[in-house]
Write a protein that holds these residues in place. Structure first.
Motif, PDB file in Angstrom:
ATOM      1  N   THR A  21       0.825  -1.204   0.000  1.00  0.00           N
ATOM      2  CA  THR A  21       0.000   0.000   0.000  1.00  0.00           C
ATOM      3  C   THR A  21       0.861   1.257   0.000  1.00  0.00           C
ATOM      4  O   THR A  21       0.329   2.372   0.002  1.00  0.00           O
ATOM      5  N   LEU A  22       2.165   1.100  -0.014  1.00  0.00           N
ATOM      6  CA  LEU A  22       3.062   2.249  -0.040  1.00  0.00           C
ATOM      7  C   LEU A  22       2.930   3.018  -1.348  1.00  0.00           C
ATOM      8  O   LEU A  22       2.925   4.252  -1.372  1.00  0.00           O
ATOM      9  N   THR A  23       2.822   2.268  -2.453  1.00  0.00           N
ATOM     10  CA  THR A  23       2.712   2.901  -3.766  1.00  0.00           C
ATOM     11  C   THR A  23       1.434   3.722  -3.856  1.00  0.00           C
ATOM     12  O   THR A  23       1.416   4.807  -4.443  1.00  0.00           O
ATOM     13  N   LYS A  24       0.350   3.212  -3.281  1.00  0.00           N
ATOM     14  CA  LYS A  24      -0.911   3.940  -3.291  1.00  0.00           C
ATOM     15  C   LYS A  24      -0.765   5.288  -2.597  1.00  0.00           C
ATOM     16  O   LYS A  24      -1.194   6.323  -3.133  1.00  0.00           O
ATOM     17  N   ALA A  25      -0.167   5.303  -1.416  1.00  0.00           N
ATOM     18  CA  ALA A  25       0.004   6.548  -0.676  1.00  0.00           C
ATOM     19  C   ALA A  25       0.910   7.523  -1.431  1.00  0.00           C
ATOM     20  O   ALA A  25       0.647   8.732  -1.494  1.00  0.00           O
ATOM     21  N   TRP A  26       1.973   6.985  -2.010  1.00  0.00           N
ATOM     22  CA  TRP A  26       2.918   7.824  -2.773  1.00  0.00           C
ATOM     23  C   TRP A  26       2.243   8.437  -3.991  1.00  0.00           C
ATOM     24  O   TRP A  26       2.328   9.649  -4.214  1.00  0.00           O
ATOM     25  N   TYR A  27       1.530   7.611  -4.777  1.00  0.00           N
ATOM     26  CA  TYR A  27       0.941   8.110  -6.020  1.00  0.00           C
ATOM     27  C   TYR A  27      -0.227   9.043  -5.746  1.00  0.00           C
ATOM     28  O   TYR A  27      -0.489   9.961  -6.525  1.00  0.00           O
ATOM     29  N   ASN A 178      -8.126   5.851  -3.480  1.00  0.00           N
ATOM     30  CA  ASN A 178      -8.345   7.114  -2.781  1.00  0.00           C
ATOM     31  C   ASN A 178      -8.474   6.945  -1.273  1.00  0.00           C
ATOM     32  O   ASN A 178      -8.579   7.944  -0.550  1.00  0.00           O
ATOM     33  N   ASN A 179      -8.478   5.701  -0.797  1.00  0.00           N
ATOM     34  CA  ASN A 179      -8.565   5.430   0.638  1.00  0.00           C
ATOM     35  C   ASN A 179      -7.196   5.054   1.174  1.00  0.00           C
ATOM     36  O   ASN A 179      -6.691   3.953   0.915  1.00  0.00           O
ATOM     37  N   ILE A 180      -6.580   5.963   1.890  1.00  0.00           N
ATOM     38  CA  ILE A 180      -5.253   5.712   2.456  1.00  0.00           C
ATOM     39  C   ILE A 180      -5.430   5.397   3.936  1.00  0.00           C
ATOM     40  O   ILE A 180      -5.698   6.278   4.757  1.00  0.00           O
ATOM     41  N   TYR A 181      -5.285   4.126   4.282  1.00  0.00           N
ATOM     42  CA  TYR A 181      -5.415   3.728   5.675  1.00  0.00           C
ATOM     43  C   TYR A 181      -4.107   4.012   6.418  1.00  0.00           C
ATOM     44  O   TYR A 181      -3.025   3.990   5.819  1.00  0.00           O
ATOM     45  N   PRO A 182      -4.169   4.267   7.711  1.00  0.00           N
ATOM     46  CA  PRO A 182      -2.980   4.735   8.438  1.00  0.00           C
ATOM     47  C   PRO A 182      -1.928   3.669   8.738  1.00  0.00           C
ATOM     48  O   PRO A 182      -0.873   4.002   9.268  1.00  0.00           O
ATOM     49  N   LYS A 183      -2.214   2.397   8.400  1.00  0.00           N
ATOM     50  CA  LYS A 183      -1.260   1.343   8.719  1.00  0.00           C
ATOM     51  C   LYS A 183      -0.634   0.804   7.424  1.00  0.00           C
ATOM     52  O   LYS A 183      -1.300   0.150   6.628  1.00  0.00           O
ATOM     53  N   PRO A 184       0.641   1.098   7.188  1.00  0.00           N
ATOM     54  CA  PRO A 184       1.288   0.648   5.946  1.00  0.00           C
ATOM     55  C   PRO A 184       1.437  -0.866   5.901  1.00  0.00           C
ATOM     56  O   PRO A 184       1.596  -1.526   6.928  1.00  0.00           O
ATOM     57  N   LEU A 185       1.397  -1.401   4.667  1.00  0.00           N
ATOM     58  CA  LEU A 185       1.485  -2.847   4.460  1.00  0.00           C
ATOM     59  C   LEU A 185       2.349  -3.155   3.253  1.00  0.00           C
ATOM     60  O   LEU A 185       2.238  -2.493   2.219  1.00  0.00           O
ATOM     61  N   LEU A 186       3.191  -4.147   3.377  1.00  0.00           N
ATOM     62  CA  LEU A 186       3.938  -4.702   2.246  1.00  0.00           C
ATOM     63  C   LEU A 186       4.165  -6.182   2.506  1.00  0.00           C
ATOM     64  O   LEU A 186       4.536  -6.576   3.616  1.00  0.00           O
ATOM     65  N   GLU A 187       3.904  -7.001   1.496  1.00  0.00           N
ATOM     66  CA  GLU A 187       4.159  -8.442   1.568  1.00  0.00           C
ATOM     67  C   GLU A 187       4.989  -8.848   0.358  1.00  0.00           C
ATOM     68  O   GLU A 187       4.793  -8.320  -0.737  1.00  0.00           O
ATOM     69  N   CYS A 188       5.905  -9.785   0.552  1.00  0.00           N
ATOM     70  CA  CYS A 188       6.649 -10.313  -0.590  1.00  0.00           C
ATOM     71  C   CYS A 188       7.072 -11.753  -0.329  1.00  0.00           C
ATOM     72  O   CYS A 188       7.134 -12.202   0.808  1.00  0.00           O
ATOM     73  N   ARG A 189       7.320 -12.452  -1.426  1.00  0.00           N
ATOM     74  CA  ARG A 189       7.827 -13.820  -1.348  1.00  0.00           C
ATOM     75  C   ARG A 189       9.350 -13.777  -1.477  1.00  0.00           C
ATOM     76  O   ARG A 189       9.891 -13.092  -2.344  1.00  0.00           O
ATOM     77  N   LEU A 190      10.039 -14.524  -0.616  1.00  0.00           N
ATOM     78  CA  LEU A 190      11.495 -14.518  -0.602  1.00  0.00           C
ATOM     79  C   LEU A 190      12.039 -15.943  -0.552  1.00  0.00           C
ATOM     80  O   LEU A 190      11.506 -16.775   0.185  1.00  0.00           O
ATOM     81  N   PRO A 191      13.097 -16.236  -1.301  1.00  0.00           N
ATOM     82  CA  PRO A 191      13.760 -17.534  -1.142  1.00  0.00           C
ATOM     83  C   PRO A 191      14.321 -17.647   0.272  1.00  0.00           C
ATOM     84  O   PRO A 191      14.922 -16.698   0.800  1.00  0.00           O
ATOM     85  N   TYR A 192      14.120 -18.809   0.886  1.00  0.00           N
ATOM     86  CA  TYR A 192      14.619 -19.040   2.234  1.00  0.00           C
ATOM     87  C   TYR A 192      15.005 -20.502   2.354  1.00  0.00           C
ATOM     88  O   TYR A 192      14.148 -21.386   2.298  1.00  0.00           O
ATOM     89  N   LYS A 193      16.307 -20.759   2.466  1.00  0.00           N
ATOM     90  CA  LYS A 193      16.811 -22.127   2.510  1.00  0.00           C
ATOM     91  C   LYS A 193      16.273 -22.910   1.310  1.00  0.00           C
ATOM     92  O   LYS A 193      16.548 -22.552   0.181  1.00  0.00           O
ATOM     93  N   ASN A 194      15.465 -23.942   1.546  1.00  0.00           N
ATOM     94  CA  ASN A 194      14.957 -24.753   0.435  1.00  0.00           C
ATOM     95  C   ASN A 194      13.487 -24.488   0.137  1.00  0.00           C
ATOM     96  O   ASN A 194      12.787 -25.351  -0.405  1.00  0.00           O
ATOM     97  N   GLU A 195      13.010 -23.300   0.466  1.00  0.00           N
ATOM     98  CA  GLU A 195      11.599 -22.992   0.259  1.00  0.00           C
ATOM     99  C   GLU A 195      11.432 -21.536  -0.143  1.00  0.00           C
ATOM    100  O   GLU A 195      12.377 -20.761  -0.170  1.00  0.00           O
ATOM    101  N   ILE A 196      10.193 -21.175  -0.462  1.00  0.00           N
ATOM    102  CA  ILE A 196       9.827 -19.783  -0.663  1.00  0.00           C
ATOM    103  C   ILE A 196       9.051 -19.339   0.561  1.00  0.00           C
ATOM    104  O   ILE A 196       7.983 -19.880   0.868  1.00  0.00           O
ATOM    105  N   ALA A 197       9.600 -18.385   1.282  1.00  0.00           N
ATOM    106  CA  ALA A 197       8.969 -17.888   2.502  1.00  0.00           C
ATOM    107  C   ALA A 197       8.211 -16.596   2.206  1.00  0.00           C
ATOM    108  O   ALA A 197       8.205 -16.096   1.081  1.00  0.00           O
TER     109      ALA A 197
END
Length: 253
Positions: A21-27, A178-197
Motif C-alpha cells: 500500500t506504499l505505492t498507493k500513498a505515494w501516487y 483514494n482510501n489511504i489507511y494509516p497502517k502501511p502494508l507490504l508483503e513479498c515472497r522470498l527464497p529461504y533455505k529450500n523454500e519460498i517464505a
C-alpha cells in the motif's frame, strides 16, 4: 492440483513482485487526476523505482499478462462495492479448470477451485502456503479459502466467483486508491533455505513466515531504518520508500 504450465508461466513473472500500500500513498500525492494507474504507468514505475502496487494494481497487471500470453482470465473478489473490497484473478486452463490467482495475497500459490473437477479436493492441502495448510470450500456464489496454521488458528478469505464487470472493477479500484489507511502494508515472497517464505511489513512491524515457523524481525524506531530494511527485501527505491513511509508516519501521529 497445481496450475498447468501456461498459467504458472505467467504467474511466475510476478515472483519478485511485492504487494504493497506504499505505492498507493505515494501516487495519491503525485497527481490530482485519477488514482488508479494504467498498466503502462505501473510498468514505468516498476522500471524506474522498482515498485508494484496493491491488489487492484496487481490484478490489472496480471490480467494484462494473461491476455498477452493467451490465457483466459477474469477478475473476481469480495466486497467489491465497499471500502473492504479485494480483487483477484481466475485463470482458466485448456481443460476449462479455473485457478485462483491472488497477487494481493502473496501467501497463496494459484489453486484449483472447480468442485466439479476430478482433481478438486476440499481436504486440507500442503504446498500452497508457507507455514500453513490450505483448504478450499465451496460456498454460496463462490469459494472460501481457509488457512490452517500450526498453532491451531484458522483464518479465511471468501471470493465471489462471478466475473466483475469492467466498469465496476474500475470504480472499485478508484475508490480503493483514494482510501489511504494509516497502517502501511507490504508483503513479498522470498527464497529461504529450500523454500519460498513470506515476508510481511505491517504497521511498523515485520516478520518472516516459513514452513518451520514465524521469525519476527527486531524492532525499528525510525523511518530511515525502515527504508533500509524494506529496500534490502524488495529493491524499492530508497527515496520512494522514505516519501511513502513519511506519509504513513504523519498519518499515525
Amino acid at each position: 492440483m497445481l496450475p498447468t504450465s501456461e498459467i504458472l508461466a505467467t504467474w511466475k513473472k510476478f515472483d519478485d513482485f511485492p504487494m504493497d500500500t506504499l505505492t498507493k500513498a505515494w501516487y495519491y500525492h503525485q497527481s490530482d487526476g485519477k488514482k488508479q494507474r494504467s498498466v503502462e504507468l505501473m510498468r514505468e514505475h516498476r522500471s524506474k523505482l522498482g515498485v508494484t502496487g496493491n491488489c487492484f494494481d496487481l490484478a490489472f497487471w496480471l490480467l494484462d499478462e494473461f491476455k498477452k500470453d493467451g490465457v483466459v482470465a477474469y477478475p473476481v473478489g469480495h466486497d467489491i462495492d465497499n471500502d473492504g473490497a479485494h480483487v483477484a484473478v481466475l485463470a482458466v486452463n485448456e481443460k476449462g479448470n479455473r485457478f485462483l490467482c491472488d497477487l494481493g495475497d502473496q501467501w497463496l500459490t494459484p489453486i484449483l477451485i472447480d468442485s466439479n473437477s476430478e482433481d478438486f479436493s476440499e481436504e486440507v492441502l500442503s504446498g500452497f502456503f508457507p507455514g500453513a495448510k490450505v483448504q478450499v470450500k465451496t460456498v454460496e456464489r463462490g469459494i472460501e479459502v481457509l488457512y490452517h496454521r500450526p498453532n491451531g488458528k484458522i483464518s479465511k478469505q471468501t471470493y465471489n466467483l462471478e466475473p466483475i464487470p469492467p466498469d465496476v472493477l474500475l470504480n472499485a479500484a478508484e475508490r480503493s486508491q483514494n482510501n489511504i489507511y494509516p497502517k502501511p502494508l507490504l508483503e513479498c515472497r522470498l527464497p529461504y533455505k529450500n523454500e519460498i517464505a513470506h515476508w510481511e511489513f505491517y504497521n511498523w512491524e515485520s516478520f518472516l513466515s516459513t514452513n518451520h515457523g514465524l521469525y519476527p524481525d527486531s524492532p525499528l524506531s525510525t523511518v530511515d531504518a525502515w527504508v533500509e530494511r524494506i529496500h534490502q527485501k524488495t529493491g524499492y527505491d530508497r527515496k520512494f520508500l522514505y516519501d511513502s513511509l513519511k506519509i504513513y508516519r504523519d498519518l499515525g501521529e
